[in-house]
Write an enzyme that holds these catalytic residues in place. Sequence first.
Site, PDB file in Angstrom:
ATOM      1  N   ARG A 100     -21.471  10.783  72.786  1.00  0.00           N
ATOM      2  CA  ARG A 100     -21.638   9.233  72.634  1.00  0.00           C
ATOM      3  C   ARG A 100     -22.765   9.129  71.533  1.00  0.00           C
ATOM      4  O   ARG A 100     -23.695   9.685  71.767  1.00  0.00           O
ATOM      5  CB  ARG A 100     -21.795   8.556  73.805  1.00  0.00           C
ATOM      6  CG  ARG A 100     -20.631   9.212  75.053  1.00  0.00           C
ATOM      7  CD  ARG A 100     -19.404   8.865  74.284  1.00  0.00           C
ATOM      8  NE  ARG A 100     -18.281   8.917  75.657  1.00  0.00           N
ATOM      9  CZ  ARG A 100     -16.856   9.187  75.548  1.00  0.00           C
ATOM     10  NH1 ARG A 100     -16.465   9.435  74.437  1.00  0.00           N
ATOM     11  NH2 ARG A 100     -16.293   9.443  76.747  1.00  0.00           N
TER      12      ARG A 100
ATOM     13  N   ARG B  54     -13.036  21.199  74.989  1.00  0.00           N
ATOM     14  CA  ARG B  54     -14.060  20.867  76.019  1.00  0.00           C
ATOM     15  C   ARG B  54     -14.513  21.767  76.949  1.00  0.00           C
ATOM     16  O   ARG B  54     -15.534  21.744  77.646  1.00  0.00           O
ATOM     17  CB  ARG B  54     -13.501  19.646  76.852  1.00  0.00           C
ATOM     18  CG  ARG B  54     -13.525  18.418  75.827  1.00  0.00           C
ATOM     19  CD  ARG B  54     -12.890  17.209  76.539  1.00  0.00           C
ATOM     20  NE  ARG B  54     -13.749  16.795  77.670  1.00  0.00           N
ATOM     21  CZ  ARG B  54     -13.334  15.888  78.524  1.00  0.00           C
ATOM     22  NH1 ARG B  54     -12.129  15.503  78.762  1.00  0.00           N
ATOM     23  NH2 ARG B  54     -14.153  15.506  79.608  1.00  0.00           N
TER      24      ARG B  54
ATOM     25  N   HIS C  86      -6.826   9.842  82.349  1.00  0.00           N
ATOM     26  CA  HIS C  86      -7.054   8.707  81.876  1.00  0.00           C
ATOM     27  C   HIS C  86      -5.741   7.928  81.548  1.00  0.00           C
ATOM     28  O   HIS C  86      -5.896   6.691  81.277  1.00  0.00           O
ATOM     29  CB  HIS C  86      -7.556   9.055  80.191  1.00  0.00           C
ATOM     30  CG  HIS C  86      -9.084   9.562  80.209  1.00  0.00           C
ATOM     31  ND1 HIS C  86      -9.236  10.818  80.633  1.00  0.00           N
ATOM     32  CD2 HIS C  86     -10.130   8.859  80.028  1.00  0.00           C
ATOM     33  CE1 HIS C  86     -10.573  10.962  80.476  1.00  0.00           C
ATOM     34  NE2 HIS C  86     -11.140   9.957  80.245  1.00  0.00           N
TER      35      HIS C  86
ATOM     36  N   ASP D  12     -15.661   9.877  89.176  1.00  0.00           N
ATOM     37  CA  ASP D  12     -15.185   9.768  87.775  1.00  0.00           C
ATOM     38  C   ASP D  12     -14.855   8.267  87.714  1.00  0.00           C
ATOM     39  O   ASP D  12     -15.136   7.682  88.620  1.00  0.00           O
ATOM     40  CB  ASP D  12     -14.037  10.604  87.490  1.00  0.00           C
ATOM     41  CG  ASP D  12     -13.785  10.853  85.932  1.00  0.00           C
ATOM     42  OD1 ASP D  12     -14.508  10.239  85.022  1.00  0.00           O
ATOM     43  OD2 ASP D  12     -12.910  11.668  85.476  1.00  0.00           O
TER      44      ASP D  12
END
Length: 379
Positions: free
Chosen positions: A126, A185, A228, A305
């Site tokens: 980010r 990742r 997600h 999460d």
Amino acid sequence: MCAGLAACAPEETPAPETEVVTVTSTEGQPGQGFVDKQAAPQVLSPAQQRVPEDLRARVASLMVVGVSNYDQARFALDQGAGGLIIPSWADPKLLTEPGRNINALREQYDRPFSVSIDFEGGRVQRHTGVFGEFMSPRALAGTPPEVIRGTGWDIGRALREHGVNVDYAPLLDLDVTNLDIVGDRSFNGDPAEVVRVASLFSQGLIDANITPTFKHFPGHGRASGDTHLQLAVTPPLHEMRELDMRPYGPLLSKYPRASVMMGHMIVPGLGPDGVPSSMNPEAYRILREGDYPGGVPFNGVVVTDDLSGMRGILDYAPTRDAVARAIGSGADQALWSSGKDLPAIIDHIVWCVHNGYIPEERVTEAATRVQQMLIDDSL
């Protein structure tokens, strides 16, 4: 709703009674003595001393909420939130504007708080305009050890310079089924190689005084999809123990001050059927007790999460209820990136405690771990 929380919350283990043993020489008999046992006064640890007495403040200290700007951050801190997370959509000025950034907030408030961010490198990093850009974890794994550790240091130094003290990295999920949400990742599909690279990267973060966060327990690498988008199911518990959980024991043994992020995966055979790990008391028990091959007991902070930004969990429970269920099941920090409805959610958790759905001891236990993490951060 809080229904069922009291029944499924982990049982508290009473602390053993403590005695003070005093040895005093008897007159005329040098070197000999008698044992005088007496009940010791209760001595609170530094972390326990910092836990708020007020229940609402104690509950608020468990909340980690997303903030987009300085004013939102102030509002969250004024409500007593114990942590902030900087999402991708935050105004970069929150990190850079003198007098109205995270560092300014640390000077303006007389209590410590955590500030976290998702910064793995590659696809998940980010605000690269502020912190810089770094290679993916998979690419990093192919570099020399000093580069891996140095990258952790470089990321950590950039985060710390702007007031961030917790990185939700490294990812310990194993890339063994080509699941897109994991992919590059992941450091590797071999648990031993994940431990090697994650250890070096974590040491770099720690060198820069950043708390690493191992994720996503009990393992997302072999899940049926992306949480997600929808709730995902993993292989059965016995298979997860044998492979996906293996990186956690060696890393938590080496870095007990790290935190762990509990994922939302549904694991067949893990506690109640169909319950996401983040709201499943059995998932927290296994992590706490190290009940998996190579596991070690873990008494650090467990954060959920995201409870607001993931479709899978929202389809299961609205954020307010998800926060209550997670804390009641064993989470120390409930994370939701939207930051929406913070006062109402705090009030709801207090209501759950007053009405017996969440034991107050569970809140105090979690708050103590959060305070210990903040003490460790200041060392």
